[in-house]
Design an enzyme around this catalytic site. Structure first.
Site, PDB file in Angstrom:
ATOM      1  N   GLU A   1       0.723  -1.036  -0.011  1.00 15.14           N
ATOM      2  CA  GLU A   1      -0.040   0.040   0.082  1.00 15.14           C
ATOM      3  C   GLU A   1       0.956   1.114  -0.123  1.00 15.14           C
ATOM      4  OE1 GLU A   1      -2.782  -0.330  -0.798  1.00 15.14           O
ATOM      5  OE2 GLU A   1      -3.028  -2.526  -0.212  1.00 15.14           O
TER       6      GLU A   1
ATOM      7  N   GLU B   1      -0.494  -1.550 -10.651  1.00  9.31           N
ATOM      8  CA  GLU B   1      -0.065  -2.156  -9.467  1.00  9.31           C
ATOM      9  C   GLU B   1       1.633  -2.408  -9.487  1.00  9.31           C
ATOM     10  OE1 GLU B   1      -1.586  -3.369  -6.764  1.00  9.31           O
ATOM     11  OE2 GLU B   1      -3.620  -2.706  -7.465  1.00  9.31           O
TER      12      GLU B   1
HETATM   13 ZN    ZN Z   1      -2.532  -2.791  -4.947  1.00  6.47          ZN
END
Ligand code: ZN
Length: 702
Positions: free
Chosen positions: A487, A516
């Site tokens: 995160e 991502e």
């Molecule tokens: Zn993620």
């Protein structure tokens, strides 16, 4: 009702519109009046803009961004509180006004005059005077508008809207069928020999389900126990039940969910695929895969197929070998089925082998990872890689709960460049599960009263780990450490951006198969020696994490990685094929397609009755249609980005710093201002390679 009456526009904190949301003052009763008032205002502004709009940056993009930023400021604060400070009152208020917000957002994205102005802007001679970042913002706006059907007229438009409507209904129906089919089945066990092997947590859950179903006296030790198809029940049962016959029974029900009778999803699948194809044709594309890829990093279907094939060919042999090993292990445990492991045996024996091989639990590592030390390790790492300093700034921002922390990020000159909230602990009563990063304030260049200033980005980082108990700090599992790093990687993407245009700053306008990259990139560092041993010290004794644990962590990371990878590849390839070359109504059904593709993407072929597609909600009722590959695509990017550091030598601090600087200036700084392939090439000097991901997973390149 009296409270609502006393809330005026002036004292509604949700209408403040700028700065950090005043969390302590925001109450559920503010939500409905604030949103109604705001949408009224913004609706009027949009209508006005539609008549006065000019095809210029200042006459179109800036006023449009102002409108959407005001909506985001208020609705973002409400949505954030829904996640971290939920209550019945807040939920009710949220549900009351959510349709208004959705309606307005649709109106905003489907406005004809705005769309025409964007198109005009791109065709004017002034187009070339715009910066590349501005041009990309305009291009994305046109693309998104066209994908939502704005470019269509007359009959085509009507048909498009009808398809959208039917698809929305089918998608809801599909997921309801899966839900209902999952709920419909219960396996009630009454004899102790039927629950042999099950862990205490599952026995508790099973007894609780039994009590809820009317067996008021059910207990974890004496039953009765009810096993369901919900994953927290089904998953552990398949891992631990020693009753092979019951595993088979449960498995067979699980793989035929929503595949017949009233809940049959087969006709829905055919209809959904048919409609998506028609929609693609209306928009001028050959098939739905092209529609999906139009807004992704992957340039075309061939590129995705090439990447998936590289991963497939490398993981297939490994998966075959892993199955052989598993059979040998089962044989060593005198399992009668060792030479003929079936689907319902794999999870069970894989779990036994894992226990035998690694012999440690997540719990054992907790004492080595107290949150304050992990944060020191994380902040030390970003200082080392990117030259930025993180310092506590508690008290400088309004918070929604007393455990919430606030931090400042400064660059190497000491100047502040970003801030973030950290809400680390689990609060089941009011906080959603899982972990996430969200944007609180976007970076932007502001012009007010003749002077310009930079608004600094602020991020929300939310985790769900164990709170400090009995004077002990919050002790984290290794998974929780990885999650925090993940995160924080999203957070860095948002916070270290150097883009001053809101619509392309940080994670904004980044294609979702690329988003991502910065998050998974950070996970790699949890396994890097200096980073791990720098933070993994026993919270009481100060003892450094024993070496054998480190070796087990490394080995466990790649346990049966070939099978795991192949499984994801199977899903990705089936999804892609169904939206690319498959034609509904032909002699081959969707299920036939899956069976055909299973020949090269599974080691044990699916059973004839296997109806996996009927429960593949990701692509039939989620947002993953022709996008399931994104998981692997982004993993390839993040592994390859980490490999850049490995190549210069992780023990060569100067080289690591230089590579970190380049990574910061490209991947982290450029946000959505450039195509992600360009961003990646700016960093890596070439297109992504699958080699590092395979190597990190212990798989040789085929
Ligand atoms: Zn993620």
């Amino acid at each position: 009702m009296t409270t609502t009456a006393t809330i005026s526009k002036a004292n509604n904190p949700l209408l403040q519109g700028s700065g950090l949301p005043p969390f302590a003052d925001i109450k559920p009763e503010h939500v409905v009046p604030a949103i109604k008032e705001l949408i009224d205002q913004l609706d009027a502004e949009l209508t006005k803009l539609e008549t006065t709009v000019e095809p210029t940056w200042t006459g179109l993009v800036e006023p449009l961004e102002k409108i959407s930023e005001r909506l985001t400021w208020t609705w973002g604060a409400v949505s954030h509180l829904m996640g971290v400070k939920n209550s019945n009152e807040l939920r009710e208020a949220y549900e009351t006004v959510q349709p208004l917000v959705v309606q307005f957002s649709n109106k905003l994205s489907q406005s004809q005059p705005i769309y025409k102005a964007f198109k005009a802007l791109r065709n004017l001679h002034t187009w070339t005077t715009l910066e590349p970042a501005q041009q990309r913002i305009v291009d994305s706006a046109i693309r998104d508008a066209e994908l939502s059907g704005v470019g269509l007229e007359g009959e085509a438009k009507e048909r498009f809207n009808a398809i959208q409507m039917e698809l929305a209904e089918l998608s809801t129906k599909f997921s309801n069928h899966v839900l209902d089919a999952t709920k419909a089945y219960k396996l009630k066990l009454t004899n102790k020999d039927e629950v042999e092997g099950l862990p205490p947590s599952l026995l508790s859950l099973a007894a609780q389900v039994a009590r809820a179903g009317g067996d008021e006296n059910a207990t974890p030790s004496d039953g009765p126990w009810v096993i369901t198809l919900d994953f927290p029940s089904y998953g552990p049962f398949m891992q631990h039940s020693t009753r092979r016959d019951l595993r088979e029974k449960l498995y067979k029900v699980y793989i035929t969910r929503a595949a017949d009778g009233d809940l049959d999803n087969n006709p829905l699948i055919e209809r959904i695929l048919e409609l998506r194809l028609e929609l693609a044709t209306l928009l001028g594309y050959k098939n739905y895969a092209e529609v999906s890829l139009a807004s992704k990093m992957a340039p075309n279907v061939e590129a995705v197929e090439k990447l998936l094939e590289e991963l497939r060919s490398a993981s297939y042999d490994a998966a075959v070998k892993e199955l052989e090993e598993l059979k040998a292990f089962a044989a060593s445990q005198s399992a009668a089925e060792a030479n003929d492991l079936k689907h319902w045996d794999i999870t069970f024996w894989a779990e036994r082998q894992r226990e035998a091989k690694f012999n440690f639990t997540q719990e054992e590592l907790r004492p080595y990872f107290p949150l304050p030390q992990v944060l020191d390790g994380l902040f030390g790492l970003v200082k080392r890689l990117f030259g930025v300093t993180v310092t506590p700034a508690d008290g400088q921002a309004p918070i929604w709960q007393e455990d919430v922390r606030y931090f400042q990020i400064a660059d190497d000159t000491g100047a502040s460049i970003a801030y973030f909230y950290l809400d680390p602990y689990s609060r089941p009563a009011e906080k959603r599960g899982g972990a996430w990063m969200d944007t609180c304030v976007n970076r932007a260049k502001l012009f007010e009263n003749g002077t310009s200033s930079t608004r600094l980005p602020v991020a929300y980082l939310v985790c769900n780990q164990t709170p400090p108990i009995d004077g002990k700090p919050s002790l984290m599992t290794f998974n929780e450490v990885e999650t925090l790093f993940h995160e924080f990687g999203h957070g860095l993407h948002h916070m270290l951006t150097k883009v001053d245009y809101v619509s392309a700053a940080g994670i904004n306008n980044v294609e979702w198969d690329a988003v991502e990259l910065p998050s998974q990139f950070m996970e790699n560092w949890c396994y890097e020696r200096p980073t791990l041993f720098g933070m993994a010290k026993h919270y009481e004794t100060g003892e450094i994490l024993p070496e054998h644990y480190y070796q087990k962590l490394l080995a466990a990371k790649n346990y049966m990685s070939g099978s795991g990878m192949l499984r994801q590849i199977h899903f990705s390839i089936v999804d892609l094929e169904l939206h690319n070359s498959y034609r509904p109504g032909s002699s081959e059904t969707a299920s036939d397609v899956r069976k055909r593709l299973a020949e090269t993407t599974t080691v044990i072929p699916p059973l004839p009755e296997d109806a996996f597609l009927c429960a593949f909600s990701h692509i039939f009722s989620g947002g993953y249609a022709s996008g399931y590959y994104s998981y692997k695509w982004a993993e390839v990017l993040s592994a390859d980005a980490f490999a850049a550091f490995e190549e210069v030598g992780l023990d060569n601090e100067t080289a690591v710093k230089d590579t970190g600087k380049l990574y910061r200036e490209t991947v982290l700084a450029l946000g959505g201002s450039k195509h992600p392939m360009e961003v990646f090439k700016n960093f890596r000097g070439r297109e992504p390679s699958t080699e590092p991901l395979l190597r990190h997973n212990g798989l040789a390149v085929a």
